[in-house]
Enzyme design. Structure first.
Site, short mmCIF file in Angstrom:
data_model
loop_
_atom_site.label_atom_id
_atom_site.label_comp_id
_atom_site.label_asym_id
_atom_site.label_seq_id
_atom_site.Cartn_x
_atom_site.Cartn_y
_atom_site.Cartn_z
N SER A 94 0.86 -1.21 0.04
CA SER A 94 -0.08 -0.01 -0.01
C SER A 94 0.93 1.30 0.02
O SER A 94 1.58 1.47 1.01
CB SER A 94 -0.97 -0.07 1.38
OG SER A 94 -1.57 1.15 1.22
N HIS A 136 -1.24 -1.15 -4.51
CA HIS A 136 -2.37 -0.89 -3.92
C HIS A 136 -2.38 0.64 -3.48
O HIS A 136 -1.40 1.23 -2.97
CB HIS A 136 -2.60 -1.70 -2.53
CG HIS A 136 -3.85 -1.43 -1.89
ND1 HIS A 136 -5.07 -2.13 -2.34
CD2 HIS A 136 -4.31 -0.67 -1.04
CE1 HIS A 136 -5.94 -1.84 -1.40
NE2 HIS A 136 -5.68 -0.86 -0.58
N ASP A 176 -4.61 3.70 -2.00
CA ASP A 176 -5.76 4.09 -1.28
C ASP A 176 -6.11 5.38 -1.42
O ASP A 176 -5.27 6.62 -1.23
CB ASP A 176 -5.26 4.08 0.24
CG ASP A 176 -5.27 2.55 0.72
OD1 ASP A 176 -6.16 1.61 0.31
OD2 ASP A 176 -4.27 2.00 1.28
N MET A 232 -8.67 8.43 0.12
CA MET A 232 -9.63 8.73 0.96
C MET A 232 -10.04 10.29 1.07
O MET A 232 -9.52 11.05 0.53
CB MET A 232 -8.85 8.83 2.54
CG MET A 232 -8.09 7.19 2.71
SD MET A 232 -7.20 7.27 4.30
CE MET A 232 -6.51 5.71 4.28
N HIS A 264 -8.42 1.76 -4.35
CA HIS A 264 -9.26 1.40 -3.24
C HIS A 264 -10.01 2.89 -2.94
O HIS A 264 -9.17 3.62 -2.33
CB HIS A 264 -8.48 0.68 -2.30
CG HIS A 264 -9.39 0.40 -0.96
ND1 HIS A 264 -8.80 0.14 0.15
CD2 HIS A 264 -10.84 0.49 -0.74
CE1 HIS A 264 -10.09 -0.18 1.19
NE2 HIS A 264 -11.15 0.28 0.55
N MET A 298 -11.90 4.63 -0.73
CA MET A 298 -12.51 5.01 0.59
C MET A 298 -13.30 6.33 0.75
O MET A 298 -12.86 7.50 1.27
CB MET A 298 -11.37 4.90 1.69
CG MET A 298 -11.06 3.45 1.79
SD MET A 298 -9.82 3.24 3.11
CE MET A 298 -8.48 3.49 2.17
N MET A 328 -11.76 -5.57 4.89
CA MET A 328 -10.82 -4.79 5.64
C MET A 328 -10.74 -5.23 7.12
O MET A 328 -11.50 -5.75 7.59
CB MET A 328 -11.70 -3.30 5.81
CG MET A 328 -11.96 -2.59 4.72
SD MET A 328 -10.18 -2.04 3.90
CE MET A 328 -9.54 -1.12 5.16
N GLY A 364 -9.08 4.15 7.14
CA GLY A 364 -8.85 5.55 7.47
C GLY A 364 -7.37 6.08 7.96
O GLY A 364 -6.88 7.10 7.47
N PHE A 365 -6.78 5.16 8.46
CA PHE A 365 -5.37 5.27 8.99
C PHE A 365 -4.43 3.99 8.80
O PHE A 365 -5.05 2.93 8.92
CB PHE A 365 -5.36 5.70 10.27
CG PHE A 365 -6.05 7.00 10.59
CD1 PHE A 365 -5.43 8.08 10.43
CD2 PHE A 365 -7.51 6.98 10.96
CE1 PHE A 365 -6.02 9.38 10.56
CE2 PHE A 365 -7.98 8.33 11.19
CZ PHE A 365 -7.32 9.29 11.09
N GLY A 369 -1.34 1.71 9.84
CA GLY A 369 -0.56 1.25 11.19
C GLY A 369 -1.29 0.52 12.41
O GLY A 369 -0.95 0.44 13.39
N ASP A 386 -6.69 -6.27 3.82
CA ASP A 386 -6.19 -4.80 4.02
C ASP A 386 -6.29 -4.43 5.21
O ASP A 386 -7.45 -4.26 5.82
CB ASP A 386 -7.06 -3.82 3.09
CG ASP A 386 -6.38 -2.60 2.95
OD1 ASP A 386 -5.34 -2.31 3.59
OD2 ASP A 386 -6.80 -1.83 1.87
N GLY A 387 -4.90 -4.49 5.88
CA GLY A 387 -5.13 -3.82 7.42
C GLY A 387 -4.46 -4.87 8.33
O GLY A 387 -4.77 -5.99 8.43
N GLY A 388 -3.24 -4.30 8.76
CA GLY A 388 -2.61 -4.78 9.82
C GLY A 388 -1.83 -6.28 9.49
O GLY A 388 -1.56 -7.16 10.19
N GLY A 410 0.98 -2.41 4.25
CA GLY A 410 1.88 -1.00 4.02
C GLY A 410 2.86 -0.64 4.84
O GLY A 410 4.04 -0.98 4.43
#
Length: 216
Positions: free
Chosen positions: A7, A32, A34, A36, A65, A67, A136, A141-142, A144, A174-176, A196
């Protein structure tokens, strides 16, 4: 092997060209990207202009993506910016089928993202029409954030739905995503890992991408 989609939200925007070059010379499969809007999610990233710069640096698959609210207003702009796949959020699209038709008509692959609280059965009536489901595993939105463990159950449910109907939909998570949890995510049924901070905060970014790619 999983598809690795670093990402660029976590990239160094003062060195964006260098980070794009790094991805091009790595085992990464997708870029990827993102987007926003500060309304659908509590953050603002960038729009079609920066996206076009990013896509112009690569021949790799560009996964955009959105958002954002009202994604139909921007689908053509992101097509022109070089998106190969355009993903919209089910929570932002009261007329989701129309949104998917628009994306396909514009010549892109179509994806649908679902937030952590959205059940996978909400996708039942659209699954056969799309190419990617973006699950997700953090609240969008953020960058990390930590992986939400319940997501593994959702991935398994979704994979069962796809396999039962012999669909070719890819499950993207997507995420973590980290080197420590990547195998359990793939074992649950995911095809695409969005990473990311795990990639861009690593001392050896190319090595980290290769390690994620080697998850079996």
């Amino acid at each position: 092997m999983p598809i690795i989609a670093p990402s660029l939200l976590s990239a160094n925007f003062l060195q964006l060209q260098q980070d794009c070059d790094m991805l091009n010379n790595s085992a990464a499969d997708w870029f990827h990207i993102d987007i926003m809007d500060g309304s659908f999610v509590p953050n603002i990233s960038f729009g079609p202009m920066v996206t076009k710069f990013i896509t112009s640096t690569t021949k790799k698959y560009c996964d955009v993506h959105l958002m954002i609210e009202n994604p139909d207003k921007y689908a053509e702009a992101f097509r022109d910016a070089g998106a190969n796949n355009l993903t919209v959020h089910i929570e932002a699209c009261p007329h989701l089928h129309r949104n998917i038709q628009q994306i396909k008509t514009l010549g892109m692959h179509a994806g649908v993202a679902i937030n952590p609280h959205t059940p996978v059965n909400a996708l039942a009536d659209i699954l056969a029409d799309i190419d990617v489901v973006c699950v997700m595993s953090v609240n969008p939105g953020f960058g990390g954030q930590s992986f939400i463990a319940h997501t593994l159950h959702k991935i398994k449910q979704l994979r069962q739905m796809i396999d039962e109907h012999s669909l070719s939909v890819k499950i993207e998570v997507d995420g973590g995503v980290t080197l420590q949890n990547a195998k359990s995510i793939v074992d649950a049924g995911a095809h695409v890992l969005v990473a990311g901070n795990t990639v861009f905060k690593a001392t050896d970014k190319v090595g980290m991408i290769g390690a994620l790619k080697g998850i079996a």
